[in-house]
Design a protein around this motif. Structure first.
Motif, PDB file in Angstrom:
ATOM      1  N   GLY A  41      81.276  59.294  46.872  1.00  0.00           N
ATOM      2  CA  GLY A  41      81.356  58.688  48.185  1.00  0.00           C
ATOM      3  C   GLY A  41      81.525  57.184  48.149  1.00  0.00           C
ATOM      4  O   GLY A  41      81.780  56.581  47.098  1.00  0.00           O
ATOM      5  N   VAL A  42      81.368  56.577  49.313  1.00  0.00           N
ATOM      6  CA  VAL A  42      81.506  55.133  49.487  1.00  0.00           C
ATOM      7  C   VAL A  42      80.251  54.599  50.163  1.00  0.00           C
ATOM      8  O   VAL A  42      79.503  55.345  50.818  1.00  0.00           O
ATOM      9  CB  VAL A  42      82.749  54.788  50.333  1.00  0.00           C
ATOM     10  CG1 VAL A  42      84.013  55.217  49.618  1.00  0.00           C
ATOM     11  CG2 VAL A  42      82.663  55.437  51.719  1.00  0.00           C
ATOM     12  N   HIS A  43      80.026  53.287  50.014  1.00  0.00           N
ATOM     13  CA  HIS A  43      78.875  52.656  50.648  1.00  0.00           C
ATOM     14  C   HIS A  43      79.209  51.220  51.023  1.00  0.00           C
ATOM     15  O   HIS A  43      80.061  50.579  50.398  1.00  0.00           O
ATOM     16  CB  HIS A  43      77.647  52.703  49.738  1.00  0.00           C
ATOM     17  CG  HIS A  43      77.873  52.093  48.385  1.00  0.00           C
ATOM     18  ND1 HIS A  43      78.257  52.841  47.294  1.00  0.00           N
ATOM     19  CD2 HIS A  43      77.804  50.808  47.943  1.00  0.00           C
ATOM     20  CE1 HIS A  43      78.401  52.053  46.234  1.00  0.00           C
ATOM     21  NE2 HIS A  43      78.135  50.797  46.616  1.00  0.00           N
ATOM     22  N   ILE A  44      78.524  50.716  52.041  1.00  0.00           N
ATOM     23  CA  ILE A  44      78.614  49.323  52.449  1.00  0.00           C
ATOM     24  C   ILE A  44      77.204  48.826  52.715  1.00  0.00           C
ATOM     25  O   ILE A  44      76.265  49.622  52.882  1.00  0.00           O
ATOM     26  CB  ILE A  44      79.483  49.138  53.705  1.00  0.00           C
ATOM     27  CG1 ILE A  44      78.907  49.946  54.875  1.00  0.00           C
ATOM     28  CG2 ILE A  44      80.922  49.526  53.440  1.00  0.00           C
ATOM     29  CD1 ILE A  44      79.602  49.689  56.190  1.00  0.00           C
ATOM     30  N   GLY A  45      77.045  47.504  52.743  1.00  0.00           N
ATOM     31  CA  GLY A  45      75.710  46.984  53.001  1.00  0.00           C
ATOM     32  C   GLY A  45      75.654  45.470  52.948  1.00  0.00           C
ATOM     33  O   GLY A  45      76.675  44.780  53.063  1.00  0.00           O
ATOM     34  N   TYR A  46      74.439  44.986  52.756  1.00  0.00           N
ATOM     35  CA  TYR A  46      74.202  43.550  52.722  1.00  0.00           C
ATOM     36  C   TYR A  46      73.241  43.255  51.578  1.00  0.00           C
ATOM     37  O   TYR A  46      72.242  43.959  51.383  1.00  0.00           O
ATOM     38  CB  TYR A  46      73.595  43.068  54.038  1.00  0.00           C
ATOM     39  CG  TYR A  46      73.512  41.563  54.158  1.00  0.00           C
ATOM     40  CD1 TYR A  46      74.605  40.824  54.602  1.00  0.00           C
ATOM     41  CD2 TYR A  46      72.347  40.880  53.824  1.00  0.00           C
ATOM     42  CE1 TYR A  46      74.545  39.447  54.726  1.00  0.00           C
ATOM     43  CE2 TYR A  46      72.276  39.505  53.933  1.00  0.00           C
ATOM     44  CZ  TYR A  46      73.370  38.795  54.395  1.00  0.00           C
ATOM     45  OH  TYR A  46      73.302  37.430  54.498  1.00  0.00           O
ATOM     46  N   ALA A  47      73.541  42.201  50.819  1.00  0.00           N
ATOM     47  CA  ALA A  47      72.719  41.804  49.674  1.00  0.00           C
ATOM     48  C   ALA A  47      72.191  40.392  49.890  1.00  0.00           C
ATOM     49  O   ALA A  47      72.950  39.483  50.247  1.00  0.00           O
ATOM     50  CB  ALA A  47      73.521  41.869  48.380  1.00  0.00           C
ATOM     51  N   ALA A  48      70.901  40.220  49.685  1.00  0.00           N
ATOM     52  CA  ALA A  48      70.267  38.903  49.719  1.00  0.00           C
ATOM     53  C   ALA A  48      69.743  38.598  48.321  1.00  0.00           C
ATOM     54  O   ALA A  48      68.925  39.349  47.779  1.00  0.00           O
ATOM     55  CB  ALA A  48      69.128  38.872  50.739  1.00  0.00           C
ATOM     56  N   GLY A  49      70.243  37.516  47.723  1.00  0.00           N
ATOM     57  CA  GLY A  49      69.907  37.206  46.342  1.00  0.00           C
ATOM     58  C   GLY A  49      68.922  36.069  46.198  1.00  0.00           C
ATOM     59  O   GLY A  49      68.752  35.228  47.094  1.00  0.00           O
ATOM     60  N   ARG A  50      68.292  36.043  45.052  1.00  0.00           N
ATOM     61  CA  ARG A  50      67.402  34.959  44.648  1.00  0.00           C
ATOM     62  C   ARG A  50      67.866  34.506  43.273  1.00  0.00           C
ATOM     63  O   ARG A  50      67.934  35.298  42.330  1.00  0.00           O
ATOM     64  CB  ARG A  50      65.964  35.446  44.592  1.00  0.00           C
ATOM     65  CG  ARG A  50      64.992  34.499  43.912  1.00  0.00           C
ATOM     66  CD  ARG A  50      64.584  33.350  44.807  1.00  0.00           C
ATOM     67  NE  ARG A  50      63.674  32.427  44.144  1.00  0.00           N
ATOM     68  CZ  ARG A  50      63.126  31.368  44.737  1.00  0.00           C
ATOM     69  NH1 ARG A  50      63.391  31.120  46.018  1.00  0.00           N
ATOM     70  NH2 ARG A  50      62.327  30.554  44.075  1.00  0.00           N
ATOM     71  N   SER A  51      68.198  33.201  43.144  1.00  0.00           N
ATOM     72  CA  SER A  51      68.719  32.695  41.882  1.00  0.00           C
ATOM     73  C   SER A  51      68.257  31.255  41.685  1.00  0.00           C
ATOM     74  O   SER A  51      68.384  30.423  42.587  1.00  0.00           O
ATOM     75  CB  SER A  51      70.249  32.759  41.883  1.00  0.00           C
ATOM     76  OG  SER A  51      70.787  32.235  40.685  1.00  0.00           O
ATOM     77  N   ASP A  52      67.709  30.973  40.513  1.00  0.00           N
ATOM     78  CA  ASP A  52      67.244  29.629  40.168  1.00  0.00           C
ATOM     79  C   ASP A  52      68.108  29.051  39.058  1.00  0.00           C
ATOM     80  O   ASP A  52      68.272  29.659  37.999  1.00  0.00           O
ATOM     81  CB  ASP A  52      65.780  29.653  39.735  1.00  0.00           C
ATOM     82  CG  ASP A  52      64.836  29.944  40.897  1.00  0.00           C
ATOM     83  OD1 ASP A  52      65.105  29.444  42.001  1.00  0.00           O
ATOM     84  OD2 ASP A  52      63.868  30.704  40.697  1.00  0.00           O
ATOM     85  N   PHE A  53      68.633  27.873  39.303  1.00  0.00           N
ATOM     86  CA  PHE A  53      69.454  27.121  38.351  1.00  0.00           C
ATOM     87  C   PHE A  53      68.546  26.081  37.686  1.00  0.00           C
ATOM     88  O   PHE A  53      68.022  25.188  38.349  1.00  0.00           O
ATOM     89  CB  PHE A  53      70.596  26.456  39.122  1.00  0.00           C
ATOM     90  CG  PHE A  53      71.522  25.625  38.282  1.00  0.00           C
ATOM     91  CD1 PHE A  53      72.638  26.192  37.686  1.00  0.00           C
ATOM     92  CD2 PHE A  53      71.291  24.273  38.103  1.00  0.00           C
ATOM     93  CE1 PHE A  53      73.510  25.421  36.938  1.00  0.00           C
ATOM     94  CE2 PHE A  53      72.152  23.499  37.346  1.00  0.00           C
ATOM     95  CZ  PHE A  53      73.259  24.068  36.762  1.00  0.00           C
ATOM     96  N   PHE A  54      68.353  26.205  36.365  1.00  0.00           N
ATOM     97  CA  PHE A  54      67.344  25.387  35.685  1.00  0.00           C
ATOM     98  C   PHE A  54      67.965  24.612  34.519  1.00  0.00           C
ATOM     99  O   PHE A  54      68.676  25.181  33.689  1.00  0.00           O
ATOM    100  CB  PHE A  54      66.225  26.282  35.149  1.00  0.00           C
ATOM    101  CG  PHE A  54      65.197  25.545  34.337  1.00  0.00           C
ATOM    102  CD1 PHE A  54      64.233  24.772  34.943  1.00  0.00           C
ATOM    103  CD2 PHE A  54      65.205  25.630  32.946  1.00  0.00           C
ATOM    104  CE1 PHE A  54      63.289  24.088  34.195  1.00  0.00           C
ATOM    105  CE2 PHE A  54      64.275  24.951  32.190  1.00  0.00           C
ATOM    106  CZ  PHE A  54      63.312  24.179  32.813  1.00  0.00           C
ATOM    107  N   ILE A  55      67.697  23.296  34.485  1.00  0.00           N
ATOM    108  CA  ILE A  55      68.048  22.446  33.350  1.00  0.00           C
ATOM    109  C   ILE A  55      66.827  21.621  33.001  1.00  0.00           C
ATOM    110  O   ILE A  55      66.354  20.813  33.814  1.00  0.00           O
ATOM    111  CB  ILE A  55      69.229  21.508  33.657  1.00  0.00           C
ATOM    112  CG1 ILE A  55      70.480  22.321  34.013  1.00  0.00           C
ATOM    113  CG2 ILE A  55      69.524  20.611  32.464  1.00  0.00           C
ATOM    114  CD1 ILE A  55      71.684  21.472  34.349  1.00  0.00           C
TER     115      ILE A  55
END
Length: 239
Positions: A41-55
């Motif tokens: 089948g097929v699917h659709i949706g919404y994604a909320a991400g969490r991402s930390d950029f570290f130096i």
């Protein structure tokens, strides 16, 4: 003779009616829906991400470290394929694989300072994601609540976009890697016909942390991580 026949018919009529009622009561009923089989089948949706950029040691304004939230989010859509097996006690086990195109991105302004009229943006993009999962649920005839868990992968990009005083833009790729992690979720499916199945699902995925793609040219520790929360709706066809 006619009188005897009429009396016999009157006596037997209630018996015949009772037999007809018994036949109606004992007629077979429709069997419960069987979830066993292949589906796609097929699917659709919404994604909320969490991402930390570290130096490490890359802070601005005297800070020791640079740690910026990139947090991509946006709409997603893709395909899935799987198989179920329903046991005699109505428990359903199965396996599923999916591949999803992600239109999820985020932008973080980075003040370079120095008074040179130069600003920088960090843009994060979740290009695609996929997973292979095991599923388990309990069938209430045509309705199947389930849980699922497995391995997940995602293609993740981070790009620095600089804008100079002359209006020209320069893009520098900081990160362009495939992250491997895990995913867990829960959902419910309903078979509204013998072949077509609708679903809604929540999924959490942790794709781990990786060194930046440009880390080889930096004399310090660098990394970027990624986690996502997805809400999806889908439609499957059972073969």
């Amino acid at each position: 003779m006619k009188t005897i026949l009429l009396a016999t018919a009157i006596i037997l009529a209630p018996v015949g009616m009772a037999c007809a009622a018994d036949i109606g009561e004992t007629s077979p009923v429709a069997s419960a829906y069987d979830w066993t089989g292949l589906y796609a089948g097929v699917h659709i949706g919404y994604a909320a991400g969490r991402s930390d950029f570290f130096i490490a040691g890359g802070g601005i304004g005297g800070a020791t470290d640079l740690n910026l939230p990139l947090d991509p989010d946006g709409f997603i859509g893709g395909i899935h394929i799987g198989a179920n097996y329903e046991m005699a006690n109505r428990f359903v086990i199965g396996a599923e694989a999916d591949l999803t195109y992600n239109k999820a991105d985020g932008v973080m302004p980075l003040d370079a300072g120095g008074g040179g009229g130069f600003s920088t943006l960090l843009k994060s993009e979740l290009k695609w994601s996929g997973a292979a999962r095991l599923r388990a649920g309990y069938a209430f005839d045509r309705t199947l609540p389930y849980i699922a868990a497995g391995v997940a992968a995602a293609k993740y990009e981070v790009t620095a976009i600089g804008v100079g005083g002359g209006g020209g833009a320069i893009e520098i790729p900081f990160h362009d890697e495939t992250h491997i992690g895990w995913t867990v979720g829960a959902g419910v499916e309903h078979a509204f016909t013998d072949r077509w199945i609708a679903r809604v699902e929540y999924r959490y995925s942790d794709f781990g942390s990786q060194a930046l793609s440009i880390a080889a040219g930096l004399p310090t520790a660098t990394s970027v991580d990624l986690q996502t929360h997805d809400v999806r709706a889908g439609l499957s066809y059972k073969f």
